[in-house]
Design a protein around this motif. Structure first.
Motif, PDB file in Angstrom:
ATOM      1  N   LEU A 175       0.865  -1.172   0.000  1.00 39.90           N
ATOM      2  CA  LEU A 175       0.000   0.000   0.000  1.00 39.90           C
ATOM      3  C   LEU A 175       0.905   1.226   0.000  1.00 39.90           C
ATOM      4  N   ARG A 176       0.771   2.057  -1.032  1.00 38.39           N
ATOM      5  CA  ARG A 176       1.626   3.239  -1.151  1.00 38.39           C
ATOM      6  C   ARG A 176       0.801   4.416  -1.647  1.00 38.39           C
ATOM      7  N   ASP A 177       0.787   5.489  -0.858  1.00 41.38           N
ATOM      8  CA  ASP A 177       0.077   6.718  -1.233  1.00 41.38           C
ATOM      9  C   ASP A 177      -1.391   6.449  -1.583  1.00 41.38           C
ATOM     10  N   GLY A 178      -2.014   5.568  -0.802  1.00 37.67           N
ATOM     11  CA  GLY A 178      -3.431   5.286  -0.996  1.00 37.67           C
ATOM     12  C   GLY A 178      -3.738   4.298  -2.100  1.00 37.67           C
ATOM     13  N   LEU A 179      -2.701   3.770  -2.760  1.00 39.22           N
ATOM     14  CA  LEU A 179      -2.892   2.811  -3.843  1.00 39.22           C
ATOM     15  C   LEU A 179      -2.343   1.451  -3.442  1.00 39.22           C
ATOM     16  N   VAL A 180      -3.077   0.405  -3.786  1.00 36.91           N
ATOM     17  CA  VAL A 180      -2.626  -0.962  -3.549  1.00 36.91           C
ATOM     18  C   VAL A 180      -2.007  -1.483  -4.840  1.00 36.91           C
ATOM     19  N   HIS A 181      -0.705  -1.777  -4.801  1.00 38.84           N
ATOM     20  CA  HIS A 181       0.015  -2.328  -5.948  1.00 38.84           C
ATOM     21  C   HIS A 181       0.237  -3.810  -5.676  1.00 38.84           C
ATOM     22  N   THR A 182      -0.225  -4.670  -6.583  1.00 42.40           N
ATOM     23  CA  THR A 182      -0.164  -6.098  -6.311  1.00 42.40           C
ATOM     24  C   THR A 182      -0.251  -6.909  -7.601  1.00 42.40           C
ATOM     25  N   LEU A 183      -0.033  -8.196  -7.493  1.00 42.82           N
ATOM     26  CA  LEU A 183       0.004  -9.070  -8.665  1.00 42.82           C
ATOM     27  C   LEU A 183      -1.322  -9.133  -9.401  1.00 42.82           C
ATOM     28  N   ALA A 184      -2.420  -9.356  -8.667  1.00 38.70           N
ATOM     29  CA  ALA A 184      -3.677  -9.728  -9.337  1.00 38.70           C
ATOM     30  C   ALA A 184      -4.879  -9.098  -8.658  1.00 38.70           C
ATOM     31  N   CYS A 185      -5.108  -7.814  -8.904  1.00 40.34           N
ATOM     32  CA  CYS A 185      -6.352  -7.193  -8.435  1.00 40.34           C
ATOM     33  C   CYS A 185      -7.559  -7.841  -9.110  1.00 40.34           C
TER      34      CYS A 185
END
Length: 405
Positions: A175-185
């Motif tokens: 979770l960075r700056d309100g965004l979830v960065h991940t493999l498979a949203c």
């Protein structure tokens, strides 16, 4: 507080406490990193089964196609509402190991071929993970349903076997700056939202207003195969209402951070208007206002709780399948960045990308995710058989029909 903030309607949200938000975020980060492919969703299914065993009030059933239905043991009476999310993501499945340092992979999903060659993948075996690099497309002398690719294995690691899942080698979820960065949203973030709303409704005094169930479908990324099977087998009773949950490619008019999207249609069809309208009406009620301003309003009049109402024609979703089979169905989705892990996709499609195409983590807004949970809880508590249009038409006629006389 500024004058603009004072002008914004304040949301009337279903109650999710800080602990609940933290728990839902943990599920989101965990689920979206589980390797999964169409027809090879075993790890996600095992996670769901563990989740259910920890909640004694939950019943889980499997249909002939491996789709899972979660329901409450003490359901209220009424017309069922199904929240559907698919369990797969575009990924590879090992088809053959033709040499000690080579694997042949099939790709199940939609990703431009520009992104493949030279990209690293992680093959998940029963003994652990083995890294490999895509070396080129396999030209086969037999008809195949999926594209085949060769990958060169790193020197050390377990030996892959036919049926193992391989996913892009990407950094861990964060979770960075309100965004979830991940493999498979797509679509495991929607699954996390469905489970979050289901848990809140399960523990709510009085429960939901009618039966609320979660349908977990398989093999969506290769053509909605699990959903088609569920419809053909009547896994979902025909009188049910269906909200298909998705992660859909964001565009300029459907921004990430603009709130969950009440999706009126996709690239192949439009959805059931009465159900779409009823969900939009619930969104307005909990937000305290519409998704966008009218000509007589200012931006300051928009509610603090954000939501969107859009066509989202960048892809197709399971709502179209359910509508085809006669169900009242629509979609609620999360605006998605790096759709199907394709970084800088618009530039690659236009041929203007300054650097070679690169696989990236998908990303969504945490605020949009929490908004989806809020909206699903609200719909589970109360959802009318018709929405704002029916109310508005009657009101307009009663007030102004005199002008026609």
């Amino acid at each position: 507080m500024t004058a603009r903030m004072q002008a914004q309607p304040q949301p009337n949200l279903p109650f999710v406490d800080i602990g609940g938000r933290a728990r839902h975020l943990a599920w989101l980060l965990e689920l979206t990193q589980i390797p999964s492919a169409a027809g090879a969703e075993d790890r996600v299914i095992a996670w769901i089964r563990r989740w259910c065993t920890e909640r004694p009030g939950v019943r889980i059933e499997e249909d002939p196609h491996g789709n899972l239905t979660l329901s409450m043991q003490n359901e209220p009476e009424g017309r069922p509402l199904y929240l559907t999310a698919h369990l797969d993501h575009p990924a590879f499945v090992v088809d053959d190991v033709p040499a000690f340092d080579t694997v042949e992979l099939t790709f199940r999903g939609g990703v431009m071929t520009d992104y493949f060659k030279g990209t690293a993948v992680l093959i998940h075996t029963e003994q652990g993970v083995r890294r490999a690099t895509i070396s080129g497309k396999a030209d086969l002398d037999r008809p195949t349903v999926f594209e085949h690719w060769y990958a060169t294995l790193d020197e050390n690691g377990p030996t892959p076997r036919r049926g193992d899942v391989a996913v892009w080698d990407l950094p861990a979820a964060e979770l960075r700056d309100g965004l979830v960065h991940t493999l498979a949203c797509d679509d495991l973030a929607a699954l996390a939202a469905a489970l979050a709303a289901f848990e809140v409704l399960l523990g709510r005094p009085g429960g939901p207003g009618f039966p609320v169930r979660v349908l977990c479908t398989r093999a969506e990324e290769i053509g909605f195969i699990g959903a088609i099977g569920a419809c053909r087998s009547r896994t979902v009773p025909l009188d049910s209402r269906v909200i298909a949950l998705e992660n859909s490619r964001s565009f300029a008019d459907s921004p990430i951070g603009g709130g969950p999207v009440v999706r009126v249609g996709d690239r192949v069809s439009v959805f059931s208007p009465t159900l779409t309208d009823a969900i939009a009406m619930r969104a307005e009620e909990i937000a305290g206002g519409a998704a966008s301003v009218t000509a007589s309003q200012k931006l300051a009049d928009l509610p603090a709780w954000k939501w969107q109402r859009k066509l989202m024609a960048g892809g197709a979703c399971e709502a179209s399948v359910f509508c085809h089979y006669g169900y009242e169905a629509t979609c609620v989705c999360l605006p998605l960045g790096n759709y199907h892990n394709m970084g800088d996709l618009a530039a690659v499609q236009a041929g203007t990308n300054p650097t070679p195409p690169k696989i990236e983590r998908e990303f969504i807004s945490l605020g949009d995710f929490e908004g989806m949970v809020d909206l699903l809880i609200a719909c589970g508590i109360r959802l009318g058989e018709s929405g704002k249009v029916a109310t508005l038409v009657g009101k307009l006629w009663d007030e102004k029909c005199f002008v026609l006389r």
